[in-house]
Design a protein around this motif. Structure first.
Motif, PDB file in Angstrom:
ATOM      1  N   VAL A 161       0.858  -1.181   0.000  1.00 15.24           N
ATOM      2  CA  VAL A 161       0.000   0.000   0.000  1.00 15.24           C
ATOM      3  C   VAL A 161       0.896   1.234   0.000  1.00 15.24           C
ATOM      4  O   VAL A 161       1.596   1.502   0.979  1.00 15.24           O
ATOM      5  N   ASP A 162       0.882   1.974  -1.090  1.00 20.03           N
ATOM      6  CA  ASP A 162       1.749   3.139  -1.261  1.00 20.03           C
ATOM      7  C   ASP A 162       0.933   4.391  -1.546  1.00 20.03           C
ATOM      8  O   ASP A 162      -0.099   4.338  -2.219  1.00 20.03           O
ATOM      9  N   ARG A 163       1.428   5.518  -1.051  1.00 18.15           N
ATOM     10  CA  ARG A 163       0.992   6.862  -1.406  1.00 18.15           C
ATOM     11  C   ARG A 163      -0.508   7.117  -1.267  1.00 18.15           C
ATOM     12  O   ARG A 163      -1.101   7.849  -2.060  1.00 18.15           O
ATOM     13  N   SER A 164      -1.138   6.525  -0.247  1.00 21.93           N
ATOM     14  CA  SER A 164      -2.545   6.851   0.027  1.00 21.93           C
ATOM     15  C   SER A 164      -2.620   8.211   0.693  1.00 21.93           C
ATOM     16  O   SER A 164      -1.763   8.562   1.496  1.00 21.93           O
ATOM     17  N   GLY A 165      -3.657   8.971   0.399  1.00 21.60           N
ATOM     18  CA  GLY A 165      -3.825  10.276   1.012  1.00 21.60           C
ATOM     19  C   GLY A 165      -4.103  10.190   2.498  1.00 21.60           C
ATOM     20  O   GLY A 165      -3.716  11.056   3.270  1.00 21.60           O
TER      21      GLY A 165
END
Length: 181
Positions: free
Chosen positions: A150-154
């Motif tokens: 899981v990358d770069r979620s706001g």
């Protein structure tokens, strides 16, 4: 209603639901389709008895609400799909038990993968990138999130919220990077 059907190699655009499986739709295969710009759902499996369907290797994008929505159906498999740009969620299991989301790419959705009040569902080895939130597990029992990236979620990368009776949910061996708070 309909069992043992195959929907393959189609472009499905501008409908209310790209593919809809209702009532007792069982053991269907949706494979290799481009399902775009449908509102509210790209694929919708709804009703008890919407069981043992397979959603494999599709491109689902631009749905007005959810890319793949499994509501009440059990033992469905969503695997190897590209799910992006959906206004609510990429993949959404709601009141649906023993479902599996595996090796999907979920990008630029409000939520990558949502598991809401479900039991025994598995979210494994998915790549969830640039979503509003990564993976949400909300209530339910014995759900597992294993080996996801899981990358770069706001917002949160992975969130497990206990609501009402909830137990034995497992979130383990996931990789989270550059997510919000």
């Amino acid at each position: 209603d309909g069992d043992d059907n195959v929907v393959s190699n189609n472009t499905i655009r501008h409908f209310s639901e790209g593919v809809s499986m209702v009532n007792t739709s069982m053991s269907n295969l949706v494979v290799g389709n481009a399902i775009r710009d449908n509102n509210p759902y790209g694929i919708h499996i709804t009703s008890e008895g919407g069981d043992r369907n397979r959603i494999v290797s599709n491109v689902l994008e631009g749905a007005g609400y959810v890319g793949v929505f499994v509501e009440l159906g059990d033992h469905n498999v969503v695997t190897n799909n590209l799910v992006r740009g959906n206004s609510r969620a990429g993949i959404y299991f709601s009141y649906a038990d023993s479902n599996r989301a595996e090796t999907n790419v979920c990008k630029s959705n409000a939520v990558g993968i949502d598991v809401i009040i479900a039991e025994g569902s598995v979210v494994v080895r998915n790549y969830v990138d640039k979503n509003g939130a990564g993976i949400d597990v909300y209530g339910g029992h014995r759900n597992r999130g294993i080996g996801n990236r899981v990358d770069r979620s706001g917002a949160e990368g992975i969130i497990s919220v206990t609501v009402g009776p909830s137990s034995s949910n497992t979130i383990t061996r996931n990789h989270l990077s550059s997510n919000g708070t």
